[in-house]
Design a protein around this motif. Structure first.
Motif, PDB file in Angstrom:
ATOM      1  N   ASN A  86     -29.474  18.568   2.417  1.00  9.44           N
ATOM      2  CA  ASN A  86     -28.603  19.518   1.725  1.00  9.44           C
ATOM      3  C   ASN A  86     -27.814  20.316   2.756  1.00  9.44           C
ATOM      4  OD1 ASN A  86     -29.483  18.769  -0.825  1.00  9.44           O
ATOM      5  ND2 ASN A  86     -31.167  20.218  -0.783  1.00  9.44           N
ATOM      6  N   PRO A  87     -26.556  20.590   2.468  1.00 12.93           N
ATOM      7  CA  PRO A  87     -25.727  21.274   3.464  1.00 12.93           C
ATOM      8  C   PRO A  87     -25.937  22.785   3.475  1.00 12.93           C
ATOM      9  CG  PRO A  87     -24.445  20.863   1.512  1.00 12.93           C
ATOM     10  CD  PRO A  87     -25.795  20.228   1.281  1.00 12.93           C
ATOM     11  N   GLN A  88     -25.534  23.370   4.572  1.00 13.12           N
ATOM     12  CA  GLN A  88     -25.418  24.815   4.658  1.00 13.12           C
ATOM     13  C   GLN A  88     -23.983  25.138   4.252  1.00 13.12           C
ATOM     14  OE1 GLN A  88     -27.063  26.316   8.483  1.00 13.12           O
ATOM     15  NE2 GLN A  88     -27.432  24.148   8.851  1.00 13.12           N
ATOM     16  N   THR A  89     -23.794  26.129   3.407  1.00 10.80           N
ATOM     17  CA  THR A  89     -22.457  26.425   2.911  1.00 10.80           C
ATOM     18  C   THR A  89     -21.981  27.789   3.389  1.00 10.80           C
ATOM     19  OG1 THR A  89     -23.385  27.295   0.854  1.00 10.80           O
ATOM     20  CG2 THR A  89     -22.679  24.995   0.855  1.00 10.80           C
ATOM     21  N   LEU A  90     -20.677  27.896   3.516  1.00 10.56           N
ATOM     22  CA  LEU A  90     -20.060  29.137   3.971  1.00 10.56           C
ATOM     23  C   LEU A  90     -18.674  29.242   3.360  1.00 10.56           C
ATOM     24  CD1 LEU A  90     -20.128  31.584   5.982  1.00 10.56           C
ATOM     25  CD2 LEU A  90     -18.997  30.060   7.596  1.00 10.56           C
ATOM     26  N   TYR A  91     -18.354  30.421   2.835  1.00  9.34           N
ATOM     27  CA  TYR A  91     -17.008  30.666   2.303  1.00  9.34           C
ATOM     28  C   TYR A  91     -16.157  31.276   3.401  1.00  9.34           C
ATOM     29  CZ  TYR A  91     -19.093  29.850  -2.228  1.00  9.34           C
ATOM     30  OH  TYR A  91     -19.737  29.276  -3.276  1.00  9.34           O
ATOM     31  N   VAL A  92     -14.936  30.759   3.573  1.00 16.23           N
ATOM     32  CA  VAL A  92     -14.040  31.264   4.608  1.00 16.23           C
ATOM     33  C   VAL A  92     -12.663  31.539   4.023  1.00 16.23           C
ATOM     34  CG1 VAL A  92     -15.248  30.152   6.524  1.00 16.23           C
ATOM     35  CG2 VAL A  92     -13.387  28.968   5.393  1.00 16.23           C
ATOM     36  N   LEU A  93     -11.928  32.409   4.707  1.00 11.22           N
ATOM     37  CA  LEU A  93     -10.555  32.725   4.337  1.00 11.22           C
ATOM     38  C   LEU A  93      -9.618  31.667   4.896  1.00 11.22           C
ATOM     39  CD1 LEU A  93     -10.695  36.540   5.157  1.00 11.22           C
ATOM     40  CD2 LEU A  93     -10.951  35.460   2.923  1.00 11.22           C
ATOM     41  N   GLU A  94      -8.312  31.786   4.584  1.00 12.22           N
ATOM     42  CA  GLU A  94      -7.336  30.794   5.052  1.00 12.22           C
ATOM     43  C   GLU A  94      -7.262  30.698   6.559  1.00 12.22           C
ATOM     44  OE1 GLU A  94      -3.440  30.376   3.423  1.00 12.22           O
ATOM     45  OE2 GLU A  94      -4.093  31.228   1.525  1.00 12.22           O
ATOM     46  N   ASP A  95      -7.497  31.808   7.254  1.00  7.50           N
ATOM     47  CA  ASP A  95      -7.398  31.794   8.720  1.00  7.50           C
ATOM     48  C   ASP A  95      -8.694  31.365   9.392  1.00  7.50           C
ATOM     49  OD1 ASP A  95      -8.946  33.991   8.175  1.00  7.50           O
ATOM     50  OD2 ASP A  95      -7.755  35.393   9.363  1.00  7.50           O
ATOM     51  N   GLY A  96      -9.700  31.005   8.618  1.00  9.87           N
ATOM     52  CA  GLY A  96     -10.971  30.552   9.181  1.00  9.87           C
ATOM     53  C   GLY A  96     -11.975  31.654   9.399  1.00  9.87           C
ATOM     54  N   SER A  97     -11.607  32.900   9.096  1.00 11.34           N
ATOM     55  CA  SER A  97     -12.542  34.000   9.264  1.00 11.34           C
ATOM     56  C   SER A  97     -13.442  34.117   8.032  1.00 11.34           C
ATOM     57  CB  SER A  97     -11.796  35.316   9.506  1.00 11.34           C
ATOM     58  OG  SER A  97     -11.010  35.644   8.385  1.00 11.34           O
ATOM     59  N   VAL A  98     -14.574  34.757   8.229  1.00  9.02           N
ATOM     60  CA  VAL A  98     -15.543  34.923   7.156  1.00  9.02           C
ATOM     61  C   VAL A  98     -15.260  36.248   6.451  1.00  9.02           C
ATOM     62  CG1 VAL A  98     -18.003  35.099   6.628  1.00  9.02           C
ATOM     63  CG2 VAL A  98     -17.235  33.633   8.483  1.00  9.02           C
ATOM     64  N   PRO A  99     -15.186  36.241   5.105  1.00 12.14           N
ATOM     65  CA  PRO A  99     -15.003  37.515   4.410  1.00 12.14           C
ATOM     66  C   PRO A  99     -16.220  38.410   4.618  1.00 12.14           C
ATOM     67  CG  PRO A  99     -15.316  35.727   2.846  1.00 12.14           C
ATOM     68  CD  PRO A  99     -15.246  35.112   4.206  1.00 12.14           C
ATOM     69  N   PRO A 100     -16.081  39.701   4.407  1.00 10.91           N
ATOM     70  CA  PRO A 100     -17.193  40.625   4.682  1.00 10.91           C
ATOM     71  C   PRO A 100     -18.505  40.243   4.011  1.00 10.91           C
ATOM     72  CG  PRO A 100     -15.209  41.838   4.144  1.00 10.91           C
ATOM     73  CD  PRO A 100     -14.895  40.394   3.941  1.00 10.91           C
TER      74      PRO A 100
END
Length: 176
Positions: A86-100
């Motif tokens: 199973n993958p590790q998931t992460l939400y990112v913004l358009e510029d590749g940064s992580v939201p707060p």
């Protein structure tokens, strides 16, 4: 004496035919505009997502300077020692940064401002090398899947199934 007609011009039939040909060409041209706009939008999105995936791969290749976090990637915190399909998931913004509020394995953050709304869902799964005797330097295989929109799949820890577009790459990491 006969007078020759010297008047020159187009007849009504010729003008009607030329207007019909011009209308047919314009209709064909206007029919291609949506296809061109969609193709351009897809191309721009693929370029952005390829940049995000390149940033994730760069992060996975970097070694964490912290001794306590040696098995994690420095920027996004992906655990490279995790032996799970199973993958590790992460939400990112358009510029590749992580939201707060975007953490690895976290759910899609609710109530964030439009500027902090994630655009992409990054899924990463590591396949460590099999144990060999004698030990050899074998690379870890890492699958990186970036999908959009991020809100399409909200099941952290599973491979996304509902998305508009995706970018996938497989990388071999030698972190020995």
């Amino acid at each position: 004496m006969k007078r020759a007609s010297l008047e020159k011009g187009f007849s009504l039939v010729e003008i009607t035919i030329s207007l019909g040909i011009m209308a047919f060409c314009l209709i064909a041209l206007f029919g291609l505009l949506p296809v061109g706009l969609t193709s351009n939008q897809t191309s721009v999105e693929q370029t952005k997502v390829a940049s995000v995936a390149a940033g994730v791969v760069t992060d996975l290749r970097a070694k964490n300077p912290s001794v306590a976090l040696q098995g994690k990637s420095p920027r996004y915190g992906f655990d490279l020692t995790k032996k799970d399909t199973n993958p590790q998931t992460l939400y990112v913004l358009e510029d590749g940064s992580v939201p707060p509020s975007g953490t690895v394995g976290g759910a899609f953050p609710k109530g964030t401002s439009l500027m902090d709304t994630p655009r992409y869902l990054v899924s990463v799964a590591c396949t460590p090398p099999a144990a060999t005797t004698p030990p050899k330097r074998i690379a870890t295989s890492v699958r990186v899947l970036v999908t959009w929109p991020a809100a399409a799949d909200q099941k952290p820890g599973t491979w996304p199934k509902n998305y508009t577009g995706f970018f996938e790459t497989v990388v071999a990491l030698d972190r020995n």
